[in-house]
Motif scaffolding. Structure first.
Motif, PDB file in Angstrom:
ATOM      1  N   LEU A  54       0.809  -1.223   0.000  1.00 25.64           N
ATOM      2  CA  LEU A  54       0.000   0.000   0.000  1.00 25.64           C
ATOM      3  C   LEU A  54       0.841   1.272   0.000  1.00 25.64           C
ATOM      4  N   GLU A  55       2.155   1.122  -0.004  1.00 22.56           N
ATOM      5  CA  GLU A  55       3.036   2.287   0.137  1.00 22.56           C
ATOM      6  C   GLU A  55       2.837   3.308  -0.977  1.00 22.56           C
ATOM      7  N   ARG A  56       2.562   2.843  -2.178  1.00 24.72           N
ATOM      8  CA  ARG A  56       2.476   3.743  -3.332  1.00 24.72           C
ATOM      9  C   ARG A  56       1.143   4.497  -3.396  1.00 24.72           C
ATOM     10  N   LEU A  57       0.160   4.128  -2.572  1.00 23.43           N
ATOM     11  CA  LEU A  57      -1.164   4.739  -2.653  1.00 23.43           C
ATOM     12  C   LEU A  57      -1.236   6.013  -1.828  1.00 23.43           C
ATOM     13  N   ASN A  58      -1.931   7.023  -2.362  1.00 21.11           N
ATOM     14  CA  ASN A  58      -2.148   8.242  -1.581  1.00 21.11           C
ATOM     15  C   ASN A  58      -3.390   8.085  -0.709  1.00 21.11           C
ATOM     16  N   ASP A  59      -3.705   9.140   0.061  1.00 21.89           N
ATOM     17  CA  ASP A  59      -4.800   9.002   1.018  1.00 21.89           C
ATOM     18  C   ASP A  59      -6.152   8.807   0.338  1.00 21.89           C
ATOM     19  N   GLU A  60      -6.371   9.440  -0.812  1.00 22.56           N
ATOM     20  CA  GLU A  60      -7.639   9.268  -1.528  1.00 22.56           C
ATOM     21  C   GLU A  60      -7.805   7.835  -2.001  1.00 22.56           C
ATOM     22  N   GLU A  61      -6.726   7.274  -2.520  1.00 20.86           N
ATOM     23  CA  GLU A  61      -6.775   5.892  -3.013  1.00 20.86           C
ATOM     24  C   GLU A  61      -6.951   4.909  -1.857  1.00 20.86           C
ATOM     25  N   LEU A  62      -6.291   5.181  -0.747  1.00 24.29           N
ATOM     26  CA  LEU A  62      -6.446   4.313   0.425  1.00 24.29           C
ATOM     27  C   LEU A  62      -7.876   4.364   0.962  1.00 24.29           C
ATOM     28  N   PHE A  63      -8.441   5.566   0.988  1.00 18.92           N
ATOM     29  CA  PHE A  63      -9.809   5.697   1.502  1.00 18.92           C
ATOM     30  C   PHE A  63     -10.797   4.975   0.584  1.00 18.92           C
ATOM     31  N   ALA A  64     -10.607   5.121  -0.722  1.00 22.59           N
ATOM     32  CA  ALA A  64     -11.485   4.440  -1.675  1.00 22.59           C
ATOM     33  C   ALA A  64     -11.340   2.922  -1.555  1.00 22.59           C
ATOM     34  N   GLY A  65     -10.096   2.451  -1.428  1.00 26.48           N
ATOM     35  CA  GLY A  65      -9.870   1.011  -1.293  1.00 26.48           C
ATOM     36  C   GLY A  65     -10.475   0.458  -0.017  1.00 26.48           C
ATOM     37  N   GLY A  66     -10.332   1.194   1.089  1.00 30.94           N
ATOM     38  CA  GLY A  66     -10.918   0.750   2.350  1.00 30.94           C
ATOM     39  C   GLY A  66     -12.432   0.734   2.302  1.00 30.94           C
ATOM     40  N   THR A  67     -13.009   1.765   1.702  1.00 29.52           N
ATOM     41  CA  THR A  67     -14.468   1.842   1.595  1.00 29.52           C
ATOM     42  C   THR A  67     -15.009   0.688   0.763  1.00 29.52           C
ATOM     43  N   SER A  68     -14.325   0.399  -0.355  1.00 25.86           N
ATOM     44  CA  SER A  68     -14.757  -0.706  -1.219  1.00 25.86           C
ATOM     45  C   SER A  68     -14.641  -2.048  -0.505  1.00 25.86           C
ATOM     46  N   ALA A  69     -13.535  -2.260   0.210  1.00 30.61           N
ATOM     47  CA  ALA A  69     -13.344  -3.524   0.930  1.00 30.61           C
ATOM     48  C   ALA A  69     -14.381  -3.692   2.032  1.00 30.61           C
ATOM     49  N   PHE A  70     -14.686  -2.609   2.756  1.00 30.78           N
ATOM     50  CA  PHE A  70     -15.668  -2.689   3.832  1.00 30.78           C
ATOM     51  C   PHE A  70     -17.043  -3.028   3.265  1.00 30.78           C
ATOM     52  N   ALA A  71     -17.399  -2.393   2.134  1.00 30.66           N
ATOM     53  CA  ALA A  71     -18.696  -2.669   1.510  1.00 30.66           C
ATOM     54  C   ALA A  71     -18.788  -4.124   1.075  1.00 30.66           C
ATOM     55  N   ALA A  72     -17.657  -4.706   0.680  1.00 25.63           N
ATOM     56  CA  ALA A  72     -17.621  -6.111   0.254  1.00 25.63           C
ATOM     57  C   ALA A  72     -17.467  -7.058   1.442  1.00 25.63           C
ATOM     58  N   GLU A  73     -17.481  -6.513   2.664  1.00 22.62           N
ATOM     59  CA  GLU A  73     -17.327  -7.285   3.903  1.00 22.62           C
ATOM     60  C   GLU A  73     -15.974  -7.986   3.994  1.00 22.62           C
ATOM     61  N   ASP A  74     -14.979  -7.413   3.304  1.00 24.34           N
ATOM     62  CA  ASP A  74     -13.607  -7.895   3.438  1.00 24.34           C
ATOM     63  C   ASP A  74     -12.933  -7.026   4.500  1.00 24.34           C
ATOM     64  N   TYR A  75     -13.196  -7.353   5.758  1.00 24.65           N
ATOM     65  CA  TYR A  75     -12.806  -6.472   6.846  1.00 24.65           C
ATOM     66  C   TYR A  75     -11.299  -6.459   7.089  1.00 24.65           C
ATOM     67  N   LYS A  76     -10.610  -7.538   6.749  1.00 27.71           N
ATOM     68  CA  LYS A  76      -9.156  -7.542   6.881  1.00 27.71           C
ATOM     69  C   LYS A  76      -8.532  -6.514   5.940  1.00 27.71           C
ATOM     70  N   GLN A  77      -9.005  -6.504   4.687  1.00 25.94           N
ATOM     71  CA  GLN A  77      -8.492  -5.523   3.741  1.00 25.94           C
ATOM     72  C   GLN A  77      -8.889  -4.111   4.154  1.00 25.94           C
ATOM     73  N   ALA A  78     -10.120  -3.948   4.614  1.00 22.99           N
ATOM     74  CA  ALA A  78     -10.584  -2.625   5.032  1.00 22.99           C
ATOM     75  C   ALA A  78      -9.716  -2.096   6.169  1.00 22.99           C
ATOM     76  N   ALA A  79      -9.405  -2.952   7.140  1.00 19.36           N
ATOM     77  CA  ALA A  79      -8.556  -2.528   8.256  1.00 19.36           C
ATOM     78  C   ALA A  79      -7.168  -2.128   7.768  1.00 19.36           C
ATOM     79  N   ARG A  80      -6.622  -2.840   6.772  1.00 17.88           N
ATOM     80  CA  ARG A  80      -5.310  -2.496   6.211  1.00 17.88           C
ATOM     81  C   ARG A  80      -5.336  -1.108   5.585  1.00 17.88           C
ATOM     82  N   TYR A  81      -6.319  -0.881   4.699  1.00 19.73           N
ATOM     83  CA  TYR A  81      -6.367   0.384   3.962  1.00 19.73           C
ATOM     84  C   TYR A  81      -6.626   1.562   4.901  1.00 19.73           C
ATOM     85  N   PHE A  82      -7.634   1.438   5.736  1.00 17.88           N
ATOM     86  CA  PHE A  82      -7.956   2.534   6.649  1.00 17.88           C
ATOM     87  C   PHE A  82      -6.835   2.754   7.662  1.00 17.88           C
ATOM     88  N   GLY A  83      -6.231   1.668   8.144  1.00 16.96           N
ATOM     89  CA  GLY A  83      -5.136   1.793   9.094  1.00 16.96           C
ATOM     90  C   GLY A  83      -3.929   2.471   8.483  1.00 16.96           C
TER      91      GLY A  83
END
Length: 383
Positions: A54-83
Motif C-alpha cells: 500500500l506504500e504507493r497509494l495516496n490518502d484518496e486511493e487508500l480511503f477508496a480502497g478501504g471503503t470498497s473492501a468494507f462494503a464487500a465485507e472484506d474487513y481484513k483488507q478494510a482494516a489495512r487500507y484505513f489503518g
C-alpha cells in the motif's frame, strides 16, 4: 490483519534505527590456539515501511480502497487500507473517518484490542459529538468484550450523566452501564442503573424517539439479576423437609420475579430480546425440574412416606415441564412470526425437544410405577 501490521511496525522501527545491514567480525580461538579465519557477511541495505503493497497509494486511493473492501465485507483488507491512511497520512481530510472505520473493521473481526486503539484516538465521552461520541460508545463496547468492566463502567458513567445527549443515546449509555456493573459483580448497583434507565424511558412523552432494543434489553437484564439469585438457591433435602420447603418457596419466588421481567421484555416487542427472554424462562423451569428430580428424599421420611413424597414431587415436576414446553412453544411461534433467527432460537428448539422427551419419560415412569404389583406382606415367624 493486526498481527501482520504489528510485525511490520517492529521491523520498520529496526530499519529507522539504522539496522540496514549485518556484519560479523573479529576472531575466535580454535582448540589448537590458532585464530579462526575472519569472515565478513554483507547484506544489501533494506528500508521497510508499514505495508509495502500500500506504500504507493495516496490518502484518496487508500480511503477508496478501504471503503470498497468494507462494503464487500472484506474487513481484513478494510482494516489495512484505513489503518494505513490513519498512520501515514496524519493531515488527510479522511483521517478521522478512516480511524473510525478501521476500528469498525477490527470490531467485525473481533480484534478487540486493535479496535480499542483506533476508537480511543477519536473518543471524547465528556463533550464529544458526532464521530467522537460514537467512538466513545465503541470504546466501551471493546472494553466490555475484553472484560475490562471497571474501565467500561467509568466511561459509561460519564456518558449516562450527560444531559445534552438525546434520549436514545442517554438510555443506551444507562443500559450498557447496568450491564457492565452486573458483569463486574455489582448486582445491586446494576439493578439500580437498569431501573433508572427504564424509569427514564417510561417518562418519555414520545417513546418512538428510542429504539425498542434498549428498554427490552434493560428488562431482560433485570430478569438476569433475579435468575442469578434463583440459581444460587440450592435445594438440599438433607437439611430436612421444613428447610427444603422454605428454600423451594424462596426459589419459586425468585423464578416468578425473573419471569416477570422477562415477560416485560417480551411485551416491549423487540424480536431479539423477546426470543432471549422466552428461552431464559423455559431454561429456569428446566433447571428447577433437574434439581427436584435428582434430589434425595428428606432423611426423616421413611417407608410409605418416601413413596408419597415421590408422587407429590412427580406432580410438581409435570407442572414445571408443561410450563416450560408452553413457554418454549410460544417463544418459537413469536420468533417465526417476526422472522427472528439467532442463537436463542436454535437453543429454544433444542430445549423444547429435550423437555418433551423428559415429559414422556416421566409419564412412562409413572405408568410403570402404577403397574408394578405391591410387595407381598412380610409373614411373621412362627413362635
Amino acid at each position: 490483519m493486526a498481527g501482520t501490521w504489528r510485525r511490520w511496525v517492529w521491523v520498520g522501527v529496526a530499519a529507522l534505527m539504522g539496522v540496514t545491514g549485518c556484519r560479523t567480525a573479529g576472531s575466535a580461538a580454535r582448540p589448537d590456539g590458532a585464530a579462526s579465519p575472519r569472515h565478513e557477511v554483507e547484506f544489501e541495505p533494506v528500508t521497510v515501511t508499514g505495508d509495502l503493497e500500500l506504500e504507493r497509494l495516496n490518502d484518496e486511493e487508500l480511503f477508496a480502497g478501504g471503503t470498497s473492501a468494507f462494503a464487500a465485507e472484506d474487513y481484513k483488507q478494510a482494516a489495512r487500507y484505513f489503518g494505513r491512511l490513519a498512520d501515514f497520512h496524519p493531515k488527510s481530510s479522511h483521517r478521522r473517518e478512516a480511524l473510525y472505520n478501521a476500528g469498525l473493521a477490527h470490531q467485525r473481526l473481533k480484534e478487540w484490542e486493535e479496535a480499542y486503539q483506533r476508537f480511543s484516538e477519536l473518543a471524547d465521552a465528556a463533550t464529544g459529538q458526532g464521530d467522537a461520541l460514537a467512538a466513545a460508545f465503541r470504546v466501551a463496547e471493546t472494553q466490555y468484550q475484553m472484560e475490562r468492566f471497571e474501565d467500561a463502567v467509568a466511561l459509561l458513567q460519564v456518558l449516562a450523566g450527560r444531559k445534552d445527549l438525546p434520549p436514545a443515546r442517554r438510555l443506551e449509555a444507562q443500559v450498557q452501564l447496568g450491564i457492565c456493573e452486573l458483569e463486574s459483580g455489582r448486582r445491586e448497583q446494576a439493578e439500580a442503573s437498569l431501573r433508572k434507565a427504564l424509569s427514564d424511558y417510561e417518562a418519555l412523552d414520545d417513546k418512538d424517539l428510542v429504539d425498542d432494543y434498549y428498554p427490552a434489553q434493560a428488562h431482560f437484564f433485570v430478569g438476569e439479576i433475579y435468575r442469578l439469585h434463583y440459581e444460587e438457591v440450592a435445594l438440599e433435602p438433607l437439611k430436612g423437609s421444613d428447610a427444603l420447603a422454605k428454600d423451594l418457596n424462596y426459589k419459586a419466588e425468585l423464578l416468578l420475579s425473573a419471569q416477570g421481567h422477562y415477560l416485560r421484555s417480551i411485551r416491549v416487542g423487540n424480536g431479539y430480546w423477546a426470543t432471549a427472554s422466552g428461552t431464559q424462562i423455559g431454561t429456569m423451569y428446566e433447571t428447577m425440574y433437574n434439581q427436584m428430580v435428582n434430589s434425595p428424599a428428606p432423611p426423616e421420611l421413611t417407608g410409605d412416606e418416601v413413596g408419597i413424597y415421590r408422587q407429590e414431587l412427580r406432580k410438581k415436576i409435570r407442572v414445571l415441564l408443561t410450563k416450560s414446553i408452553n413457554v418454549y412453544e410460544r417463544t418459537l411461534e413469536a420468533a417465526e412470526r417476526i422472522g427472528s433467527q439467532n442463537a436463542f432460537v436454535d437453543r429454544t428448539r433444542e430445549s423444547l425437544r429435550k423437555v418433551k422427551e423428559l415429559l414422556l419419560a416421566d409419564a412412562d415412569a409413572e405408568t410403570d410405577a402404577e403397574a408394578e404389583p405391591p410387595p407381598p406382606p412380610v409373614s411373621k415367624p412362627h413362635s
